[in-house]
Scaffold this motif. Structure first.
Motif, short mmCIF file in Angstrom:
data_model
loop_
_atom_site.label_atom_id
_atom_site.label_comp_id
_atom_site.label_asym_id
_atom_site.label_seq_id
_atom_site.Cartn_x
_atom_site.Cartn_y
_atom_site.Cartn_z
N UNK A 173 24.31 -40.80 51.51
CA UNK A 173 24.55 -41.05 50.09
C UNK A 173 24.71 -39.70 49.39
N UNK A 174 25.96 -39.33 49.17
CA UNK A 174 26.30 -38.02 48.60
C UNK A 174 26.22 -38.14 47.09
N UNK A 175 25.22 -37.49 46.51
CA UNK A 175 24.87 -37.82 45.12
C UNK A 175 24.18 -36.65 44.43
N UNK A 176 23.95 -36.84 43.14
CA UNK A 176 23.13 -35.94 42.36
C UNK A 176 21.67 -36.05 42.83
N UNK A 177 20.98 -34.93 42.82
CA UNK A 177 19.56 -34.90 43.21
C UNK A 177 18.72 -35.30 42.00
N UNK A 178 18.68 -36.61 41.75
CA UNK A 178 17.98 -37.08 40.56
C UNK A 178 16.63 -37.72 40.88
N UNK A 179 16.21 -37.70 42.13
CA UNK A 179 14.95 -38.36 42.50
C UNK A 179 13.75 -37.78 41.77
N UNK A 180 13.72 -36.49 41.37
CA UNK A 180 12.56 -36.02 40.60
C UNK A 180 12.33 -36.81 39.31
N UNK B 153 12.39 -39.91 38.95
CA UNK B 153 11.58 -41.09 39.26
C UNK B 153 10.08 -40.76 39.22
N UNK B 154 9.76 -39.48 39.33
CA UNK B 154 8.36 -39.05 39.38
C UNK B 154 8.02 -38.19 38.17
N UNK B 155 8.72 -38.47 37.05
CA UNK B 155 8.46 -37.80 35.77
C UNK B 155 8.57 -36.27 35.87
N UNK B 156 9.47 -35.81 36.69
CA UNK B 156 9.73 -34.39 36.84
C UNK B 156 11.11 -34.10 36.26
N UNK B 157 11.16 -33.41 35.15
CA UNK B 157 12.44 -33.13 34.49
C UNK B 157 13.30 -32.20 35.34
N UNK B 158 14.57 -32.53 35.41
CA UNK B 158 15.53 -31.71 36.15
C UNK B 158 16.87 -31.85 35.46
N UNK B 159 17.51 -30.75 35.18
CA UNK B 159 18.77 -30.80 34.44
C UNK B 159 19.89 -31.37 35.29
N UNK B 160 20.93 -31.84 34.62
CA UNK B 160 22.09 -32.38 35.32
C UNK B 160 22.73 -31.31 36.21
N UNK B 161 22.77 -30.08 35.72
CA UNK B 161 23.36 -29.00 36.51
C UNK B 161 22.56 -28.73 37.78
N UNK B 162 21.23 -28.78 37.66
CA UNK B 162 20.40 -28.54 38.84
C UNK B 162 20.49 -29.70 39.82
N UNK B 163 20.56 -30.91 39.29
CA UNK B 163 20.76 -32.07 40.15
C UNK B 163 22.00 -31.89 41.02
N UNK B 164 23.09 -31.46 40.39
CA UNK B 164 24.34 -31.29 41.10
C UNK B 164 24.26 -30.13 42.09
#
Length: 259
Positions: A10-17, A19-30
């Protein structure tokens, strides 16, 4: 009879943080998603195999050259448009965006987090198959013990569940790969392959980079980075002794399991 290993990512943004109330920017996800792909892909491509890359259109739009290059060896399928949010229009919009980038038809779908989706909407969007079913019980996520373990057809769409073991329906997905002892995971996969004639396994590229610094549960971060790269290399090497590793699209073409 030939047996088939259907590896998918599943080639995707790293947005799983999130889900655990850990903020992560869209740029960092990518950034982390791409970094993981850069570290995972050479492992896969060291073998002469084809896999299925369920790719969000958002990721593909950010890295069109990389996704186009992947399509030369691997099937590109849809993981909808964004990983975090979904509307029904994303089904067709993601398909069109991916097809524009790779200049090939996109026939497969997997919903983010194996989310429920209406098959009439999937068919209307033009997909041949859906691989959004995990026929097991995952506490806090879903209970799909009542659904078939193997191929079935629903409202004109082929549905390919992620593999689970034949009797207890133990999951063989990415968290199992990380947390089962390797010998046990391999044994369960081979049992399932022998019984079903194929296994459908799925992972995420971001697992294959170093994510230890993120505030995620230990069972999510276990065996990330180089450790997981080595484990994947060993798994592919071991499984290729028992079957052919091909894309889901190729499997459908060769076996046509609806017949």
């Amino acid at each position: 009879m030939n047996k088939f290993i259907l590896l998918s990512f599943d080639v995707e943004e790293f947005d799983i943080p999130l889900e655990y109330q850990c903020n992560i920017s869209a740029d960092e996800q990518m950034k982390i998603g791409k970094q993981g792909l850069n570290e995972m892909l050479p492992v896969v491509d060291s073998f002469n195999i084809s896999t299925t890359m369920f790719t969000t259109a958002n990721f593909a739009v950010h890295f069109p050259d990389d996704v186009k290059a992947m399509s030369a060896k691997h099937e590109i399928a849809s993981h909808t448009y964004f990983h975090t949010t979904f509307e029904n229009k994303d089904l067709v919009n993601s398909k069109l965006a991916l097809e524009k980038i790779i200049e090939k038809p996109v026939v497969g779908l997997r919903m983010p987090r194996m989310r429920n989706v209406e098959m009439n909407e999937v068919k209307k969007a033009g997909y041949l198959y859906d691989s959004s079913i995990h026929p097991t019980w995952l506490p806090g996520r879903y209970n799909n013990l009542h659904l078939p373990r193997n191929w079935y057809k629903q409202e004109g769409v082929l549905r390919l569940p992620a593999s689970v073991t034949p009797n207890l329906r133990l999951p063989l997905f990415w968290l199992a790969f990380k947390n089962y002892p390797y010998w046990l995971f391999k044994k369960l996969v081979l049992q399932t392959l022998k019984k079903d004639g194929y296994v459908c396994l799925y992972f995420h590229p971001w697992e294959f980079t170093n994510i230890h610094d993120y505030k995620l549960p230990g069972y999510v971060k276990k065996h990330c980075g180089e450790s997981l790269q080595n484990r994947l290399h060993q798994l592919i090497k071991d499984l290729l002794q028992h079957g052919d590793c091909i894309s889901i699209k190729e499997y459908i073409h060769q076996k046509n399991p609806t017949n």
